[in-house]
Design an enzyme around this catalytic site. Structure first.
Site, PDB file in Angstrom:
ATOM      1  N   ARG A  56       0.853  -1.182   0.000  1.00 47.00           N
ATOM      2  CA  ARG A  56       0.000   0.000   0.000  1.00 47.00           C
ATOM      3  C   ARG A  56       0.898   1.246   0.000  1.00 47.00           C
ATOM      4  NH1 ARG A  56      -5.458  -0.877   1.540  1.00 47.00           N
ATOM      5  NH2 ARG A  56      -6.113  -2.715   0.405  1.00 47.00           N
ATOM      6  N   GLN A  80      -0.061   2.306  -6.168  1.00 46.85           N
ATOM      7  CA  GLN A  80      -1.505   2.560  -6.202  1.00 46.85           C
ATOM      8  C   GLN A  80      -2.157   2.116  -7.504  1.00 46.85           C
ATOM      9  OE1 GLN A  80      -2.073   6.699  -5.254  1.00 46.85           O
ATOM     10  NE2 GLN A  80      -2.347   6.298  -3.080  1.00 46.85           N
ATOM     11  N   SER A  95      -7.778  -2.490  -3.698  1.00 46.28           N
ATOM     12  CA  SER A  95      -8.476  -1.204  -3.606  1.00 46.28           C
ATOM     13  C   SER A  95      -9.488  -1.037  -4.732  1.00 46.28           C
ATOM     14  CB  SER A  95      -7.465  -0.049  -3.634  1.00 46.28           C
ATOM     15  OG  SER A  95      -6.708  -0.020  -2.439  1.00 46.28           O
ATOM     16  N   TYR A 100      -4.123  -1.244   6.592  1.00 45.24           N
ATOM     17  CA  TYR A 100      -4.987  -2.292   7.118  1.00 45.24           C
ATOM     18  C   TYR A 100      -5.233  -2.095   8.608  1.00 45.24           C
ATOM     19  CZ  TYR A 100      -3.923  -4.802   2.795  1.00 45.24           C
ATOM     20  OH  TYR A 100      -3.791  -5.156   1.489  1.00 45.24           O
ATOM     21  N   ASP A 140      -2.976  -1.650  -7.393  1.00 43.38           N
ATOM     22  CA  ASP A 140      -3.619  -2.153  -6.183  1.00 43.38           C
ATOM     23  C   ASP A 140      -4.995  -2.742  -6.493  1.00 43.38           C
ATOM     24  OD1 ASP A 140      -4.580  -2.665  -3.681  1.00 43.38           O
ATOM     25  OD2 ASP A 140      -4.160  -0.680  -2.853  1.00 43.38           O
TER      26      ASP A 140
END
Length: 359
Positions: free
Chosen positions: A117, A122, A128, A223, A125
């Site tokens: 993360r 990003q 997400s 998390y 990911d």
């Protein structure tokens, strides 16, 4: 190089790459094999793939000829030839035996759910991008099941109060659920163990319910982390108070590699109003309620409890599109400009996602 795209199981409607994304590979002179009807449930036909330069083959041929295979979920290790590379979402902490079997056959596994993360990662990911969809669909599913209106209405026949929603966990799914619920007119309260998300929750129109004494989660990569027993006790007291007033509850709390924490006890459920709805997005790892059953909808003393950790699959086209974009961004780290495999394990993202490699 030959890349294969496999068809997922009957319960999974997504596909690793859509036809327009396959074109990115074929333009690099990479041969792409697509299992027959792999994209059908995501509204991508075999003809669409062929138009973008792919070849439609049987599953056996796709597995045999490929040097790199895309499959969202694990496939039997016995079906994979030695030395193959797989990329997908393999949840290695819950599929340790399968990972060991692949390791014994020198199969290299890249598990995209292990993407760090970080800002640089990003665009890759997958958790997400898929959680965003899950949060959105969770609210729509709740609105469908809830036997009352979400927004407040003033009518000649009387006033309808707005639905009260409780969201547990303000990660990507939780934040999207807040935004969607507010658009539909619900009043939203939010619990999260990370005080840092308070500003995001409030910016979306939710009320953040704070519990003092949370363990530091700043180094957990976004998390949740394990909390002390004293914190859990205070947390449950506040949740118990809020849940009695809630019409809809959406739970998203998970801890990587561990069973999801039970945040809603049977006693709390017994005090909820008949017709209330709970959407448990942590069902695959045990669920956040004491009675959640994965991939099932149950009625517990008048409360509807939906256990579904794969809501992203119910929007297969956009979910596949976002997943495929994440995958293509990751491939830039393991492919040369000429389309050949070049694994650089000194790259922090490549190293973090590799859960098995050729000996």
């Amino acid at each position: 190089m030959i890349v294969s795209i496999l068809k997922e199981s009957s319960t999974e409607k997504r596909v690793s790459l859509l036809p327009e994304q396959v074109e990115v590979l074929t333009e690099k002179n990479i041969k792409v094999l697509v299992e027959h009807n792999a994209g059908l449930n995501a509204f991508a036909t075999d003809e669409d793939y062929v138009q973008k330069g792919a070849e439609i083959v049987s599953r056996e041929e796709a597995l045999l000829k490929a040097s790199l295979i895309f499959s969202i979920h694990p496939i039997p290790s016995g079906d994979i030839k030695e030395g193959t590379i797989l990329a997908g979402v393999f949840q290695p902490l819950f599929n340790a035996e399968w990972v060991q079997q692949c390791q014994s056959k020198s199969i290299t596994l890249f598990s995209l759910d292990a993407i760090p993360r970080t800002t640089r990662a990003q665009s890759m990911d997958v958790l997400s991008s898929q959680a965003n969809i899950a949060g959105y669909k969770a609210v729509l599913l709740a609105a469908q099941l809830y036997p009352r209106y979400f927004p407040m209405f003033m009518t000649a026949a009387g006033s309808i109060p707005p639905a009260k929603m409780l969201i547990i966990g303000a990660g990507v799914a939780g934040l999207q659920a807040i935004a969607t619920a507010r658009r539909l007119g619900a009043v939203v309260e939010v619990f999260d163990t990370r005080p840092a998300v308070k500003e995001e929750v409030m910016s979306l129109g939710g009320k953040f319910v704070e519990v003092d004494g949370a363990a530091d989660a700043s180094k957990a990569g976004g998390y949740a982390v394990e909390q002390t027993e004293e914190y859990k006790r205070r947390q449950q007291e506040l949740i118990a108070n809020s849940i009695q007033k809630a019409d809809v509850v959406i739970t998203t709390a998970q801890i990587p590699g561990k069973k999801a924490p039970v945040l809603i006890t049977e006693d709390m459920l017994d005090k909820m109003r008949t017709g209330s709805v709970i959407i448990d997005l942590a069902a695959a790892t045990g669920g956040n309620t004491a009675v959640t059953k994965n991939e099932e909808t149950i009625l517990h003393k008048g409360v509807i409890i939906v256990g579904n950790s794969n809501l992203a699959s119910t929007m297969p086209f956009d979910a596949s599109k976002l997943y495929g974009k994440n995958l293509l961004n990751f491939l830039q780290l393991v492919l040369t400009p000429e389309g050949e495999i070049a694994l650089n394990f000194e790259d922090d993202i490549v190293n973090a996602t590799c859960i098995s490699k050729k000996q």
